[in-house]
Enzyme design. Structure first.
Site, PDB file in Angstrom:
ATOM      1  N   ARG A 157      31.274  42.280  40.976  1.00  0.00           N
ATOM      2  CA  ARG A 157      31.501  41.494  39.753  1.00  0.00           C
ATOM      3  C   ARG A 157      31.214  40.024  40.060  1.00  0.00           C
ATOM      4  NH1 ARG A 157      34.399  37.963  36.961  1.00  0.00           N
ATOM      5  NH2 ARG A 157      35.231  37.338  38.971  1.00  0.00           N
ATOM      6  N   GLU A 246      36.625  37.637  47.080  1.00  0.00           N
ATOM      7  CA  GLU A 246      35.800  36.956  46.092  1.00  0.00           C
ATOM      8  C   GLU A 246      34.996  37.958  45.264  1.00  0.00           C
ATOM      9  OE1 GLU A 246      34.506  33.737  44.029  1.00  0.00           O
ATOM     10  OE2 GLU A 246      35.893  33.641  45.718  1.00  0.00           O
ATOM     11  N   ASP A 269      40.531  34.557  45.158  1.00  0.00           N
ATOM     12  CA  ASP A 269      40.235  33.314  44.453  1.00  0.00           C
ATOM     13  C   ASP A 269      40.053  33.535  42.966  1.00  0.00           C
ATOM     14  OD1 ASP A 269      39.792  30.499  44.524  1.00  0.00           O
ATOM     15  OD2 ASP A 269      37.655  30.872  44.247  1.00  0.00           O
TER      16      ASP A 269
END
Length: 564
Positions: A157, A246, A269
């Site tokens: 993603r 991430e 994050d």
């Protein structure tokens, strides 16, 4: 000793010579090697005769950079500079941070990830796949550095672009570049990693140039076999590392964080960094709009891991300011592609269920249909702020924005999806539709917008304001974990930095050229909270924290190189 040994902050010694030295980006100084260094390190004849200063090199690099005709070409040029001379690359970033940030990171990095196999030049980072899980210890041993920060992705993603397979490592490389350029993290201690779990992107599977595995994504059993093996190997080799997850898809982002956050110092994050910078921006906006944060109502469009993370972080902050958890949750309105998230939906993840409103709310509002759409939510809930993390361009319609302006004198509008083409609205439209009333922050960079006599500077509510400071604070404090309190401390510090003297139209956040200063202040706040939470043994005085930060802070300066 490895590649080199630092004797102090100005001198290093190395065993490599000649062309091998020139091909080591962390040691190469190119034309800045002195005459004496060229002689002792067997560089005579391998370089032009002129000895340049770093500024000479930076001036030439700027000329070459300016000759690139597209943002993607500029990105590729900067990556080649990084692969050739790391110190010069970071000096260039720091000298031109505002202009190159959109090139080295979002939005251009998204295009670079899409074309990763096409623009691939030199190896950087690690590529780990399921068929090599028994060899991960050896893979990590192939990286001789004392690694302190890892950014890992599985590429499923990437920003708002979806499944880009191993191309996602471009995000890891970009994030680590900012850890160094903004947070002062030694680049020799950073490692980008991609977990090659396959891809469901048919274009990549059909692309003869694609460099990743050509199979569909792993099933859940094999996927977690790979992530478990990776985490276990990291713990064995670098037990005190800071690991950042991430751009993982919703199906894995929260489960991975829950699975490993008590095993090593890690955070996600997209969930926590995005939540922290969003909270900091909303806190700053609440003060500008003169709205008590504890009483703010917020609509979040996008009920995935990022949106839900933002919601939970806002709720925690409200509770910290005296709200009850029940009231805080009642003030958050999650909207997905079908409308307001309700508790009778059968397909909700547990983290979404905790944020769902009772189905009876739509009857109370008197809305037509079982699910209230975004405009109906804005009409009836009257949120002070609307946050977009759904990647659906145009979903913040004129009608929605005008209703926000009707409800409040200074509505807070935050279309945060990246890259620019995925933003939920364009700031110029938002400000025109609200007659200049809106306080706007976006995820990607946008030019200022003039409405009447007022020029509105658009804040870029990007994780860049948060994660470099978190990393610096964690490493300086030698923190063993990252707590929610530490993330809240980062958000609160950002909001306090943002709310000095301001005039109408001023950005909600500090200018990008101040990112290093912002990151330093956030690092101090994070370190203090780590000590308070019991995750650091560092002395809590300001002097001790500042000394710890300075001791690890890396600056892009050439060091005298000696032969060992």
């Amino acid at each position: 000793m490895g590649l080199f040994n630092r004797l102090d902050q100005t001198v290093i010694e190395t065993s490599v010579r000649g062309t091998e030295l020139l091909e080591a980006p962390l040691l190469n100084k190119g034309t800045a090697f002195t005459a004496q260094e060229r002689s002792t390190l067997r560089l005579d004849g391998l370089l032009p005769c002129r000895v340049e200063t770093m500024q000479d090199q930076l001036d030439r690099a700027k000329i070459t950079y300016n000759k690139q005709t597209t943002d993607l070409r500029r990105h590729v040029y900067l990556r080649s500079l990084q692969d050739n001379n790391e110190t010069l690359f970071y000096a260039f970033l720091q000298q031109h941070l505002t202009s190159v940030l959109p090139i080295i990171y979002t939005p251009t990095v998204g295009k670079a990830c899409q074309l990763f196999s096409e623009i691939y030049r030199k190896p950087r980072g690690l590529f780990i796949s399921h068929d090599l899980i028994d060899s991960i210890d050896q893979m990590l041993a192939n990286v001789p550095q004392d690694i302190k920060v890892i950014v890992v992705t599985d590429g499923e993603r990437i920003l708002g672009l979806g499944d880009l397979g191993i191309g996602g490592i471009g995000i890891s490389i970009g994030k680590l570049s900012l850890y160094t350029a903004i947070g002062g993290i030694d680049p020799y201690t950073t490692l980008p990693v991609t977990l090659d779990a396959g891809t469901n992107n048919q274009e990549l599977l059909d692309d003869p140039n694609y460099l990743g595995h050509r199979y569909n994504r792993l099933d859940e059993e094999r996927y977690y076999q790979m992530t478990d093996a990776f985490i276990a190997a990291v713990k064995r080799r670098w037990p005190k590392v800071l690991l950042q997850f991430e751009d993982f898809a919703i199906t894995h982002a929260s489960p991975l964080l829950a699975r490993y956050q008590d095993q090593l110092c890690c955070f996600n994050d997209d969930i926590q960094g995005t939540a922290s910078v969003t909270l900091g921006t909303i806190l700053a906006a609440a003060q500008r709009a003169n709205v008590p944060f504890k009483d703010m109502r917020v609509t979040i469009v996008g009920a995935g891991s990022a949106g839900s993370g933002i919601a939970e972080t806002i709720i925690q902050a409200k509770v910290a300011q005296g709200a009850t958890e029940a009231n805080a949750r009642a003030q958050i309105f999650m909207v997905d592609r079908l409308g307001l998230v309700l508790d009778n939906q059968p397909d909700l993840y547990p983290f979404q269920q905790a944020l769902a409103h009772p189905v009876s709310i739509t009857k109370t509002w008197g809305t037509t249909g079982e699910r209230a759409d975004l405009l109906q939510v804005v009409e009836h809930a009257k949120p002070h702020a609307i946050v977009g993390v759904c990647g659906q361009p145009g979903i913040f319609t004129e009608a929605v924005m005008k209703q926000m302006a009707k409800n409040h004198s200074q509505p807070i509008i935050m279309p945060l999806s990246n890259p620019t083409a995925r933003a939920e609205a364009i700031p110029e439209d938002v400000l025109n539709w609200t007659e200049g009333k809106a306080l706007v922050a976006t995820g990607s960079p946008f030019n200022p917008v003039k409405i009447g006599e007022t020029e509105h500077v658009i804040a870029q509510c990007n994780n860049t304001y948060i994660f470099p400071g978190i990393g610096l604070g964690v490493l300086a404090a030698k923190a063993s974990r990252i707590s929610e309190n530490m993330l809240q401390a980062a958000a609160l510090e950002l909001s306090q930095i943002s709310n000095g003297d301001f005039s109408p139209g001023d950005s909600l956040l500090p200018p990008l050229e101040d990112l290093a200063v912002v990151s330093h202040k956030i690092a101090v706040a994070v370190a203090k909270q780590a000590i308070a939470d019991g995750y650091s043994k560092l002395e809590s005085s300001d002097a001790a924290i500042e000394q710890a930060i300075e001791a690890i802070y890396w600056r892009p300066k050439y060091q005298k190189t000696l032969a060992s």
